[in-house]
Design a protein around this motif. Structure first.
Motif, PDB file in Angstrom:
ATOM      1  N   MET A 211       0.840  -1.179   0.000  1.00 15.08           N
ATOM      2  CA  MET A 211       0.000   0.000   0.000  1.00 15.08           C
ATOM      3  C   MET A 211       0.890   1.249   0.000  1.00 15.08           C
ATOM      4  N   SER A 212       0.645   2.119  -0.927  1.00 16.04           N
ATOM      5  CA  SER A 212       1.448   3.334  -1.053  1.00 16.04           C
ATOM      6  C   SER A 212       0.616   4.557  -0.688  1.00 16.04           C
ATOM      7  N   LEU A 213       1.247   5.471  -0.004  1.00 20.44           N
ATOM      8  CA  LEU A 213       0.603   6.742   0.327  1.00 20.44           C
ATOM      9  C   LEU A 213       0.880   7.797  -0.734  1.00 20.44           C
ATOM     10  N   LEU A 214       1.597   7.413  -1.789  1.00 20.51           N
ATOM     11  CA  LEU A 214       1.974   8.366  -2.822  1.00 20.51           C
ATOM     12  C   LEU A 214       0.771   9.066  -3.459  1.00 20.51           C
ATOM     13  N   PRO A 215      -0.303   8.355  -3.831  1.00 22.19           N
ATOM     14  CA  PRO A 215      -1.453   9.071  -4.405  1.00 22.19           C
ATOM     15  C   PRO A 215      -2.030  10.132  -3.455  1.00 22.19           C
ATOM     16  N   PHE A 216      -2.094   9.818  -2.170  1.00 20.13           N
ATOM     17  CA  PHE A 216      -2.584  10.801  -1.201  1.00 20.13           C
ATOM     18  C   PHE A 216      -1.641  12.000  -1.148  1.00 20.13           C
ATOM     19  N   CYS A 217      -0.327  11.729  -1.131  1.00 16.50           N
ATOM     20  CA  CYS A 217       0.657  12.820  -1.084  1.00 16.50           C
ATOM     21  C   CYS A 217       0.578  13.671  -2.347  1.00 16.50           C
ATOM     22  N   GLU A 218       0.361  13.048  -3.497  1.00 14.51           N
ATOM     23  CA  GLU A 218       0.216  13.803  -4.749  1.00 14.51           C
ATOM     24  C   GLU A 218      -1.021  14.690  -4.694  1.00 14.51           C
ATOM     25  N   TRP A 219      -2.117  14.147  -4.165  1.00 17.84           N
ATOM     26  CA  TRP A 219      -3.332  14.956  -4.026  1.00 17.84           C
ATOM     27  C   TRP A 219      -3.083  16.119  -3.069  1.00 17.84           C
ATOM     28  N   LEU A 220      -2.446  15.818  -1.949  1.00 13.25           N
ATOM     29  CA  LEU A 220      -2.157  16.844  -0.951  1.00 13.25           C
ATOM     30  C   LEU A 220      -1.307  17.964  -1.548  1.00 13.25           C
ATOM     31  N   ALA A 221      -0.319  17.583  -2.356  1.00 14.66           N
ATOM     32  CA  ALA A 221       0.572  18.570  -2.979  1.00 14.66           C
ATOM     33  C   ALA A 221      -0.168  19.470  -3.962  1.00 14.66           C
ATOM     34  N   SER A 222      -1.279  18.993  -4.475  1.00 20.87           N
ATOM     35  CA  SER A 222      -2.031  19.779  -5.460  1.00 20.87           C
ATOM     36  C   SER A 222      -3.057  20.718  -4.823  1.00 20.87           C
ATOM     37  N   THR A 223      -3.197  20.663  -3.510  1.00 14.07           N
ATOM     38  CA  THR A 223      -4.162  21.546  -2.847  1.00 14.07           C
ATOM     39  C   THR A 223      -3.625  22.971  -2.810  1.00 14.07           C
ATOM     40  N   SER A 224      -4.519  23.910  -2.794  1.00 15.25           N
ATOM     41  CA  SER A 224      -4.102  25.317  -2.839  1.00 15.25           C
ATOM     42  C   SER A 224      -3.279  25.712  -1.611  1.00 15.25           C
ATOM     43  N   GLY A 225      -3.609  25.176  -0.452  1.00 15.87           N
ATOM     44  CA  GLY A 225      -2.854  25.498   0.764  1.00 15.87           C
ATOM     45  C   GLY A 225      -1.421  24.997   0.697  1.00 15.87           C
ATOM     46  N   SER A 226      -1.238  23.786   0.185  1.00 16.55           N
ATOM     47  CA  SER A 226       0.096  23.224   0.060  1.00 16.55           C
ATOM     48  C   SER A 226       0.929  24.040  -0.929  1.00 16.55           C
ATOM     49  N   ILE A 227       0.336  24.369  -2.044  1.00 17.92           N
ATOM     50  CA  ILE A 227       1.043  25.162  -3.056  1.00 17.92           C
ATOM     51  C   ILE A 227       1.404  26.537  -2.499  1.00 17.92           C
ATOM     52  N   ALA A 228       0.453  27.162  -1.828  1.00 18.63           N
ATOM     53  CA  ALA A 228       0.697  28.503  -1.274  1.00 18.63           C
ATOM     54  C   ALA A 228       1.813  28.473  -0.229  1.00 18.63           C
ATOM     55  N   LEU A 229       1.787  27.480   0.643  1.00 23.34           N
ATOM     56  CA  LEU A 229       2.811  27.381   1.685  1.00 23.34           C
ATOM     57  C   LEU A 229       4.186  27.108   1.078  1.00 23.34           C
TER      58      LEU A 229
END
Length: 185
Positions: free
Chosen positions: A1-19
Motif C-alpha cells: 500500500m502506497s501513500l503516494l497518491p494521497f501525497c500527490e493529491w495533498l501537494a495539489s491543494t491550494s494550501g500546500s502550493i501557497a505554503l
C-alpha cells in the motif's frame, strides 16, 4: 500500500502550493520547527542526562520531570504542528525522501521509549528518584532517548539534501526504499 497518491493529491491543494511557494511563510514555519525542536530536545536532554546519572545528580528525578515537562509539552506541540505544516508544503518529496522515512521511524521509537518509561519505571520514581544513579531501566530509557533524538535531528537535517531524490537515476534498492514510482524516472 502506497501513500503516494494521497501525497500527490495533498501537494495539489491550494494550501500546500501557497505554503511551498510562499516567500516568507515556509521559512518562518521551518524556523519555528527548528526552534521548538531545540526547546523540546533541550529539556528532554536535561531529563535524559539526569536519568543516565551524568548530570544533576543531587536533584530528584521527579523534580527534574516536574520542571522540564511543561516546556517539553509546549515545545513538542509546536514542533509537531510546524512539522505537519512542513510536510504539507512538500508532501511528495517528503514521502519519497529516505531521510524523512528514517526520521519517522526514529520518532515512533522515541515515542514508544517515552511511553514505556512513563508507564513503567517512572511510576516508582518515589522509591529511586533521589539516588545518584537511577535503576538500569531508567538509565537505559535515558540513553535510548538521547540516541533516538540525535537520530531524529540528524535525519531531519539530511532531508534537505537531494542525494536520493526520485528525479535522479537511483539504484533499484533506493527506488524501493524511497517509494519512488518508476514513471518518474
Amino acid at each position: 500500500m502506497s501513500l503516494l497518491p494521497f501525497c500527490e493529491w495533498l501537494a495539489s491543494t491550494s494550501g500546500s502550493i501557497a505554503l511551498h511557494e510562499s516567500l516568507f511563510m515556509y521559512p518562518l514555519v521551518e524556523s519555528v520547527h527548528v526552534l521548538t525542536l531545540c526547546l523540546f530536545v533541550g529539556m528532554t536532554m536535561v531529563l535524559d542526562l539526569r536519568l543516565t546519572g551524568l548530570a544533576l545528580k543531587k536533584v530528584p528525578v521527579g523534580e527534574v520531570v516536574e520542571r522540564t515537562q511543561p516546556w517539553m509539552f509546549l515545545g513538542f506541540a509546536i514542533m509537531v504542528a510546524s512539522g505537519v505544516l512542513l510536510f504539507y508544503a512538500i508532501p511528495v518529496r517528503s514521502y519519497q525522501n529516505i531521510f524523512f522515512r528514517l526520521k519517522v521511524v526514529f520518532l515512533i521509537i522515541a515515542g514508544v521509549n517515552a511511553l514505556m518509561f512513563h508507564t513503567g519505571i517512572f511510576k516508582t520514581v518515589s522509591t529511586w528518584g533521589r539516588e545518584l544513579q537511577p535503576p538500569s531501566r531508567a538509565r537505559m530509557a535515558g540513553i535510548a532517548s538521547l540516541v533516538l533524538w540525535a537520530g531524529v535531528i540528524v535525519t531531519g537535517r539530511m532531508i534537505a539534501y537531494n542525494w536520493f531524490d526520485c528525479d535522479k537515476p537511483q539504484p533499484g534498492w533506493v527506488q524501493v526504499v524511497t517509494g519512488c514510482s518508476y514513471e518518474q524516472r
